[in-house]
Enzyme design. Structure first.
Site, mmCIF file in Angstrom:
data_model
loop_
_atom_site.group_PDB
_atom_site.id
_atom_site.type_symbol
_atom_site.label_atom_id
_atom_site.label_comp_id
_atom_site.label_asym_id
_atom_site.label_seq_id
_atom_site.Cartn_x
_atom_site.Cartn_y
_atom_site.Cartn_z
ATOM 1 N N ASP A 208 20.719 -41.133 2.174
ATOM 2 C CA ASP A 208 21.082 -41.316 3.574
ATOM 3 C C ASP A 208 22.452 -40.668 3.800
ATOM 4 O O ASP A 208 23.278 -40.629 2.903
ATOM 5 C CB ASP A 208 21.205 -42.816 3.887
ATOM 6 C CG ASP A 208 19.957 -43.579 3.477
ATOM 7 O OD1 ASP A 208 18.856 -43.120 3.816
ATOM 8 O OD2 ASP A 208 20.091 -44.639 2.823
ATOM 9 N N ASP A 247 16.208 -38.541 3.898
ATOM 10 C CA ASP A 247 15.984 -39.973 3.972
ATOM 11 C C ASP A 247 16.563 -40.459 5.303
ATOM 12 O O ASP A 247 16.277 -39.860 6.335
ATOM 13 C CB ASP A 247 16.584 -40.656 2.729
ATOM 14 C CG ASP A 247 16.060 -42.074 2.556
ATOM 15 O OD1 ASP A 247 15.040 -42.422 3.168
ATOM 16 O OD2 ASP A 247 16.690 -42.847 1.809
ATOM 17 N N ASP A 251 21.671 -46.377 6.938
ATOM 18 C CA ASP A 251 20.917 -47.558 6.555
ATOM 19 C C ASP A 251 21.875 -48.716 6.301
ATOM 20 O O ASP A 251 22.977 -48.521 5.771
ATOM 21 C CB ASP A 251 20.064 -47.296 5.308
ATOM 22 C CG ASP A 251 18.788 -46.498 5.638
ATOM 23 O OD1 ASP A 251 18.612 -46.117 6.810
ATOM 24 O OD2 ASP A 251 17.984 -46.272 4.716
ATOM 25 N N ARG A 306 12.591 -45.531 14.051
ATOM 26 C CA ARG A 306 13.655 -46.348 13.471
ATOM 27 C C ARG A 306 15.006 -46.144 14.158
ATOM 28 O O ARG A 306 15.933 -45.582 13.567
ATOM 29 C CB ARG A 306 13.817 -46.093 11.972
ATOM 30 C CG ARG A 306 12.546 -46.319 11.181
ATOM 31 C CD ARG A 306 12.802 -46.167 9.688
ATOM 32 N NE ARG A 306 11.562 -46.326 8.931
ATOM 33 C CZ ARG A 306 11.428 -46.079 7.634
ATOM 34 N NH1 ARG A 306 12.476 -45.662 6.945
ATOM 35 N NH2 ARG A 306 10.277 -46.256 7.029
HETATM 36 CA CA CA Z 1 17.510 -44.969 2.799
#
Ligand code: CA
Ligand code: CA
Length: 428
Positions: A208, A247, A251, A306
């Site tokens: 990320d 990714d 997060d 997301r």
């Molecule tokens: Ca991740």
């Protein structure tokens, strides 16, 4: 007059400089999260490295300097000023490859017609193509990840500062501020093939742009997160599946708590933000009662899904602007034991995209949605979702009321405000 003099003296003592306007406002690098501004203001609040002494203010222009500044002098508050755009991705994927690694051999061995679709590659030995991929990935992992210590402010200088291919690890620490930086998503050089992920298999990747992992009091403000020059549309396909090298953009996982993400741009990406990354019992034990995050005045543009997907947490999302593009799937993922509040937001959907999929039900969990506007019209997101998506009935009423908000703008003013002020290069 006394108060003004006192204020000036305080600022001078902290910054050691005396520009005329510093009397009223700290330099960007010394600013702290305002009181009451989202979940990161809870308790002691978020001050990052604002208390750094002059020896712990670093200005960096290379990835090596940045990592050295993060590693220097454990314990002291620090400010790291990032000047220009720093390449964090190294001289190229080949330089991370372990001796003997050969992608052609990897494709030959694990092609579905040879390997099948029922066995993962996890048990493959170290000298197999998968073992050599693992070793290669470990080299990239060590290079592009940077661990951020407690009591740190990382701030871009001026209008063009950021990282290409960096993965900030805000892991197990308290009190971090990240502002005014453009993050171009890392590209995983060595995605792993999982033949068992969906009926068709999938290429899965790590890294990320930033991950908040078990940390508290984190303020992410005025940053831009983007796939930039490497959107998914430019990635190749193998075994009939996209060779996914991205990714997440941001997060928040593993019991992290008290996070405010304000005035950021999240754009041009697929799986953008996870708040909580698993439904497993072990994860639930860590996440339950945590993962409290506020998102306000962010621009979510041209994303697939997301924004965020939520598990467990009390997430407050208000005054954000969501602009859907090609391939739009959903904005808010309603996951296990989540308590999302989505209010006073604006959504801009293209022709042919209806409001029903703005919410996506992954698990039965209550949601508060009020005063949201879709293409300029007041829209009950839950009612329209329940009407449009059969078999996915969402419950109204998240069960809590956010109080950590400093300023709530009329939803219809949000596209203009966010469009003019969100993202890197707008402060400092
Ligand atoms: Ca991740
Ligand atoms: Ca590079």
């Amino acid at each position: 007059m006394t108060a003004l003099v006192g204020c000036t003296a305080l600022v001078l003592a902290v910054t050691g400089t005396a520009p005329a306007q510093a009397a009223h406002r700290a330099a960007t690098e010394r600013q702290v999260l305002p009181a009451g501004d989202g979940w990161a203001a809870y308790g002691a609040g978020t001050t990052g490295g604002a208390a750094a002494d002059r020896a712990h203010v670093y200005t960096v222009t290379t990835w090596e300097q940045f990592k050295a500044a993060l590693a220097d002098d454990g314990g002291a508050p620090r400010i790291i000023r990032v000047k220009g755009v720093i390449d964090a991705d190294g001289p190229g994927c080949d330089t991370f490859a372990a001796p003997g690694y050969d992608f052609g051999a990897y494709l030959a061995k694990y092609a579905p017609e040879n390997w099948g679709r029922t066995t993962t590659l996890d048990g493959e030995p170290d000298d197999s193509p998968e073992g050599l991929r693992r070793a290669s990935a470990a080299g990239q992992d060590a290079y592009i990840k940077a661990d951020v210590p407690a009591d740190t402010t990382i701030v871009g200088v001026g209008r063009n500062a950021g990282f290409n291919g960096a993965s900030l690890q805000i892991k197990g620490v308290d009190n971090v501020i990240v502002r005014n930086l453009r993050f171009e998503s890392p590209l995983d050089c060595f995605p792993q093939w999982d033949p068992t992920d969906t009926a068709d298999g999938n290429w899965n990747s790590e890294y990320d742009s930033a991950v908040i992992y078990g940390s508290t009091h984190v303020w992410m403000d005025h940053n831009t997160f983007t796939d930039g020059d490497h959107p998914d549309s430019t990635l190749p396909h193998y075994f009939g599946r996209i060779y996914e090298q991205h990714d997440g953009e941001l997060d928040v996982v593993k019991g992290a708590d008290y996070v405010t993400a304000s005035w950021n741009v999240f754009e041009d990406h697929d799986k953008t933000i996870l708040v909580g990354n698993s439904d497993s019992a072990a994860t639930a034990a860590v996440d339950r009662g945590h993962l409290k995050v506020t998102f306000h005045h962010n621009l979510f543009r041209n994303l697939v899904e997301r924004a965020p997907r939520v598990r467990f947490g009390q997430v407050d999302s208000y005054n954000n602007h969501f602009v859907a593009g090609d391939g739009y799937s959903y904005s808010y993922g309603i996951g296990m034991e989540s308590q999302l509040v989505a209010e006073h937001n604006a959504f801009t959907l293209p022709d042919g995209v209806t409001a029903g999929p703005i919410l996506k039900k992954w698990k039965d969990a209550p949601v508060t949605a009020a005063d949201n506007y879709v293409n300029g019209r007041l829209t009950d997101l839950i009612a329209v979702h329940n009407a449009e998506v059969p078999g996915e009935t969402l419950r109204s009423g998240a069960g809590w009321t956010p109080v950590l908000r400093t300023r709530v703008d009329p939803a219809r003013a949000v596209p203009g405000l966010v469009g003019h002020r969100a993202g890197a290069g707008r402060i400092g």
